[in-house]
Scaffold this motif. Structure first.
Motif, PDB file in Angstrom:
ATOM      1  N   TYR A  76      41.131  48.433  34.103  1.00  0.00           N
ATOM      2  CA  TYR A  76      42.092  48.701  35.175  1.00  0.00           C
ATOM      3  C   TYR A  76      43.476  48.173  34.813  1.00  0.00           C
ATOM      4  O   TYR A  76      43.610  47.139  34.158  1.00  0.00           O
ATOM      5  N   LEU A  77      44.484  48.903  35.285  1.00  0.00           N
ATOM      6  CA  LEU A  77      45.886  48.499  35.167  1.00  0.00           C
ATOM      7  C   LEU A  77      46.497  48.498  36.560  1.00  0.00           C
ATOM      8  O   LEU A  77      46.357  49.471  37.308  1.00  0.00           O
ATOM      9  N   THR A  78      47.163  47.408  36.900  1.00  0.00           N
ATOM     10  CA  THR A  78      47.785  47.302  38.218  1.00  0.00           C
ATOM     11  C   THR A  78      49.146  47.986  38.214  1.00  0.00           C
ATOM     12  O   THR A  78      50.011  47.691  37.379  1.00  0.00           O
ATOM     13  N   GLN A  79      49.332  48.905  39.145  1.00  0.00           N
ATOM     14  CA  GLN A  79      50.583  49.632  39.277  1.00  0.00           C
ATOM     15  C   GLN A  79      51.618  48.795  40.052  1.00  0.00           C
ATOM     16  O   GLN A  79      51.269  47.797  40.709  1.00  0.00           O
ATOM     17  N   PRO A  80      52.920  49.172  39.970  1.00  0.00           N
ATOM     18  CA  PRO A  80      53.946  48.419  40.726  1.00  0.00           C
ATOM     19  C   PRO A  80      53.659  48.330  42.212  1.00  0.00           C
ATOM     20  O   PRO A  80      54.057  47.347  42.868  1.00  0.00           O
ATOM     21  N   ASN A  81      52.944  49.328  42.765  1.00  0.00           N
ATOM     22  CA  ASN A  81      52.634  49.283  44.204  1.00  0.00           C
ATOM     23  C   ASN A  81      51.388  48.443  44.504  1.00  0.00           C
ATOM     24  O   ASN A  81      50.916  48.389  45.636  1.00  0.00           O
ATOM     25  N   GLY A  82      50.836  47.793  43.463  1.00  0.00           N
ATOM     26  CA  GLY A  82      49.671  46.938  43.646  1.00  0.00           C
ATOM     27  C   GLY A  82      48.340  47.641  43.526  1.00  0.00           C
ATOM     28  O   GLY A  82      47.290  46.996  43.553  1.00  0.00           O
ATOM     29  N   TYR A 123      37.900  46.220  30.807  1.00  0.00           N
ATOM     30  CA  TYR A 123      39.098  45.768  30.105  1.00  0.00           C
ATOM     31  C   TYR A 123      40.190  45.391  31.101  1.00  0.00           C
ATOM     32  O   TYR A 123      40.434  46.110  32.086  1.00  0.00           O
ATOM     33  N   ASN A 124      40.864  44.292  30.819  1.00  0.00           N
ATOM     34  CA  ASN A 124      41.973  43.851  31.648  1.00  0.00           C
ATOM     35  C   ASN A 124      43.261  44.376  31.019  1.00  0.00           C
ATOM     36  O   ASN A 124      43.855  43.740  30.145  1.00  0.00           O
ATOM     37  N   PHE A 125      43.675  45.561  31.454  1.00  0.00           N
ATOM     38  CA  PHE A 125      44.845  46.185  30.852  1.00  0.00           C
ATOM     39  C   PHE A 125      46.139  45.497  31.269  1.00  0.00           C
ATOM     40  O   PHE A 125      47.164  45.654  30.591  1.00  0.00           O
ATOM     41  N   ASP A 126      46.132  44.748  32.344  1.00  0.00           N
ATOM     42  CA  ASP A 126      47.318  43.951  32.671  1.00  0.00           C
ATOM     43  C   ASP A 126      47.607  42.976  31.540  1.00  0.00           C
ATOM     44  O   ASP A 126      48.755  42.834  31.085  1.00  0.00           O
ATOM     45  N   GLN A 127      46.572  42.297  31.057  1.00  0.00           N
ATOM     46  CA  GLN A 127      46.744  41.342  29.958  1.00  0.00           C
ATOM     47  C   GLN A 127      47.074  42.053  28.645  1.00  0.00           C
ATOM     48  O   GLN A 127      47.885  41.564  27.854  1.00  0.00           O
TER      49      GLN A 127
END
Length: 867
Positions: A285-291, A357-361
């Motif tokens: 997952y990837l967190t978008q600007p809107n959360g 997978y932590n796509f934010d990281q």
């Protein structure tokens, strides 16, 4: 083509292609509905359709009506699971990622044909069913010929032959509209129409379909289309022309890596100690600007493989016919995976507490790096591995009837294939570029920034198959294959006896082209160039068989054959290099079979006994994680393998009355290796990996049960029992019980470098599938609605369908005394800790084994209108 095994034969035009069905009496008609095949199909040409009590091979036929009624949202090959010695699974679970074995042999060694045209990849023999998902819409008949099969072509069907016969251009006028829905947003729509044959001999048929949704597995979205068009022209009784084009362009997100059993349990959201069968470790997952979190797949596939065929059947005289098929198949597409590391970390180092997978990281780590020319792979990215090809071929078969008892046929099968293989960037994951050092023709490392969206790559089969060289990374090599062959067959037939003798010769020429090799580069001590030049390899086969009809109810048959089969390209140029294998040799296959058949007005049964010996086999096992114990991935190559496959099969059908019918099958096999083999391990960059101090080692495989390669498993016992109830006209209710046992997991070459190792046996399982269909007929009998519903794995059974590893439950001998911080832990203490921890085990297996669990309960329903 299986020719005239009847006393007199009829050649009739059946589907829009090239099949041969033979009947005992001649009839002055061009088309016909048979009890074996519900659709009109071509019976003249090069497709070899076996005929009951005539063709001496083990055969099972699946009708189009069965596909329409029972397939639902399953993979097409799964409908064969009620066929003896056939095991079909969903593979990793992505759309079209199914796998199939037959008599213990995987799809690479099963001849798969569409209207008599071979479709196994000419470099490695693979068949990717995701390229053929549209066959479910256009197939009139599926025929499974186990063992040698009836094809006269120079194809080594080690395990058997799977032949798909498609719709006909000259089918009866009419059309059908279908709508299907099911679990996980399954949606399928299709429309088909046939014009029928006009007075001047023209006919056409077309179909269009779309399917979308996701499978039972997490984050496996897909979208697929199917188009089919056939045009027929029969200017006279002497000539018949048929043209066809069909394709199934698709993209789908995948689960390409089998998780460990312990991770299935660990990452179950319910935390109840049971495996979460939907678990997919190949996305995150990837967190978008809107959360909002959005899912990103790290493994996917995209492909379009249109097939064009032009068939010409020429009735030269009452005794002679010539059939010619020219075809083209240009495939475009590939699959995506990850490459590189960032800060020394790979994808497995960025996993969140849900097992994804932590796509934010990952994005943050990539953004903090400035890619430079001097550092190879200094960012973590997703690549797209292109696997495109251009394929052209021609088949010709001349058949002559000498008299009522004797006939012969001769022909040729010639093909040209060019495969394109390279990688490009698919997603930078927030990085500004990726540095690649694999193209040795460049003076410095290549800094790549351009990405290619796997959902938007060109699928034009007539367009270019290549991306610019400066955009390629990791590898860029092509395979060129030439194939020339000739075949012949002599047949003898009376009312009681039918016999044949067939032989073929072939020359297969391989050339490997590596764009990343600088001329004069040394590989294994030899100076190599971009092109290897063609290596010609001669092969041949000879086989014969006979059927004897004892009376109207009983018949017996036998067949025997020997193949000298050319190896795949990976054996000709091993280790992904330009150096010819100095120990190159053909694979040798010897097979023999006995069969008995019984046929009565309400009961049919067949029994087969077989033995196949396969010598000098070579295969490459890819995708091995941590092959060197240092976290690097790689592959293994095995040579000198001999396998013995023996078994017995039964299938029967009993029609109690017009309301109730039973079908059943049972197969038992004994598949094992004979003698030992040689194995070598390599990193993905082709660097040798030492096993016990040497790159090559003896593998102690003698008498080890045969397991699959990759993530496939091979069962050696299967059974099924099905019933169909028809309580009222046009209503069918059916169910199938399926049993799979003696299942052996995939083998890893490195684990058999010591004597005493055995294959890992997976737990047996039982499944129950049910369904129903009902026709609502309108006043016009040719117009009707059909409602259908299917539920697979009705009891929601949890079972392991495939295993990727061979990890046994440990014993004390697997541990050694160790001292940490001055404290010594004995081997016995370590074993006690291991054996007393229930989290280390699942149904008698070590929970560190990597497996694919089968789907839980799934369902689909459909509505169609025929007019």
């Amino acid at each position: 083509m299986k020719s005239n095994f009847g006393r007199r034969s009829l050649s009739i035009v059946l589907t829009l292609s090239t099949a041969s069905i033979y009947f005992a009496q001649q009839k002055p008609i061009d088309t016909l509905k048979s009890n074996d095949i519900d659709e009109v199909v071509i019976t003249k040409g090069v497709t070899d359709i076996a005929k009951d009590r005539k063709t001496p091979v083990a055969v099972s036929t699946i009708k189009a009506a069965q596909i329409v009624e029972r397939l639902g949202n399953q993979e097409l090959v799964e409908i064969l699971n009620t066929t003896p010695s056939v095991y079909a699974t969903k593979g990793g679970g992505g759309f079209g990622d199914s796998g199939i074995t037959m008599r213990g042999f995987e799809s690479k060694n099963i001849a798969v044909m569409v209207n008599g045209m071979p479709v196994n990849d000419m470099e490695g023999g693979s068949v990717y069913m995701s390229n053929w998902t549209g066959l479910a819409d256009v197939t009139s008949t599926m025929q499974v010929q186990r063992g040698l099969g009836s094809s006269k072509l120079a194809i080594a069907s080690v395990g058997g032959t799977l032949n798909f016969v498609t719709r006909a251009a000259d089918m009866k006028q009419g059309g059908v509209v279908r709508l299907g829905i099911g679990n996980n947003d399954f949606l399928k729509t299709s429309f088909a129409y046939n014009t029928g044959k006009s007075e001047n001999g023209w006919s056409s048929s077309f179909l269009m379909a779309r399917q979308s949704g996701s499978t039972y597995i997490e984050n496996t979205d897909y979208e697929a289309y199917t188009y089919f068009f056939a045009l027929g022209f029969q200017p006279s009784k002497k000539h018949n022309l048929q043209f066809m084009i069909t394709s199934s362009p698709q993209w789908h997100d995948q689960r390409s890596y089998a998780p460990t059993i312990s991770n299935y349990i660990k990452y179950n959201p319910d935390k109840d100690g049971t495996p979460y069968r939907q678990y997919n470790s190949d996305f995150g997952y990837l967190t978008q600007p809107n959360g909002k979190r959005v899912g990103i797949a790290n493994a996917m596939n995209y492909y379009a493989k249109p097939v064009l065929m032009l068939n010409w059947d020429w009735n030269i005289s009452d005794k002679s016919t010539l059939s010619t098929v020219a075809y083209m198949s240009n495939g475009r597409g590939g699959g995506a995976r990850n490459a590189g590391k960032v800060g020394g970390k790979g994808m497995q180092d960025f996993v969140d507490n849900e097992g994804h997978y932590n796509f934010d990281q990952i994005f943050a780590a990539n953004a903090a790096v400035t890619p430079t020319v001097g550092v190879q792979g200094n960012t973590l990215v997703r690549t797209s591995s292109v696997n495109s090809h251009n394929w052209y071929g021609i088949l010709m078969n001349f058949q002559h009837k000498i008299n009522d008892n004797w006939n012969f046929s001769i022909g040729t099968d010639d093909r040209y294939y060019y495969g394109y293989h390279y990688q490009v960037l698919s997603d930078l994951y927030g990085a500004s570029g990726y540095t690649d050092a694999t193209n040795k023709n460049l003076p410095t490392n290549n800094l790549i920034r351009k990405t290619y969206d796997y959902k938007k790559l060109s699928w034009n089969p007539f367009g270019g198959a290549n991306a610019p060289m400066e955009d390629r990374m990791v590898f860029s090599n092509d395979g060129e294959v030439l194939w020339y062959s000739g075949f012949g067959q002599v047949e003898y037939s009376t009312e009681k006896v039918s016999a044949f003798l067939q032989g073929s010769v072939s020359n297969q020429a391989y050339q490997r082209i590596d764009d990343f090799v600088k001329p004069g580069t040394l590989q294994q001590g030899q100076a190599v160039d971009r092109k290897t030049g063609f290596k010609n390899i001669f092969g041949y086969n000879i086989k014969g068989g006979a059927n004897y009809n004892i009376d109207e109810q009983n018949n017996v048959f036998a067949n025997i054959g020997y193949y000298s089969k050319q190896p795949f390209m990976s054996a000709v140029y091993p280790s992904n290099q330009q150096v010819l294998n100095p120990n190159l040799t053909n694979e040798k296959i010897f097979s023999a079979e006995l069969g008995y058949g019984f046929r009565a007005h309400n009961f049919n049964a067949k029994v087969n006994l077989y033995r196949t010996e396969w010598k000098d086999r070579f295969f490459r096992k890819t995708g091995i994680k941590d092959i060197d114990g240092l976290g690097n991935n790689g592959y293994s190559e095995i040579s000198g393998i001999t396998q013995i496959h023996m078994g017995a099969e039964f299938e029967g059908n009993y029609k109690v009355n017009k309301y109730l019918e039973f079908n059943g099958m049972f197969s038992y096999g004994d598949y094992q290796y004979k003698g030992n083999a040689q194995g070598s391990n390599f990193l993905d960059d082709n660097t040798p990996v030492a096993i016990n101090g040497s790159n090559q080692t003896t593998l102690y495989l003698d008498k080890v049960k045969v397991g699959g390669s990759g993530s496939n498993s091979i069962p050696q016992m299967t059974a099924s029992l099905g019933a169909t109830i028809s309580p009222v006209t046009d209503l069918k209710i059916y169910g199938d019980w399926q049993y799979v046992g003696k299942i052996y997991s995939s083998l890893n070459v490195a684990e058999f470098d010591k004597q005493g190792k055995t294959a890992l046996e997976l737990p047996n399982f039982n499944l129950l599938n049910i369904g129903a269909s009902y026709k609502i007929r309108l006043n016009d009998k040719s117009q009707f609605f059909t409602i259908g519903v299917n539920v697979n794995n009705l009891l929601d059974t949890t079972y392991i369908q495939d295993g990727s590893t061979n990890i046994k439950v440990k014993t004390v001998a697997d541990f050694t005394d160790k001292t940490v911080g001055g404290v010594t832990t004995t081997a016995q203490q370590q074993f006690d800790t291991y054996i007393n921890n229930p989290n280390n085990f699942y149904k008698g297996l070590d929970a560190s084994n990597r497996v694919y669990f089968g789907f839980g309960r799934t369902w689909s329903t459909s509505l169609s209108f025929n007019f």
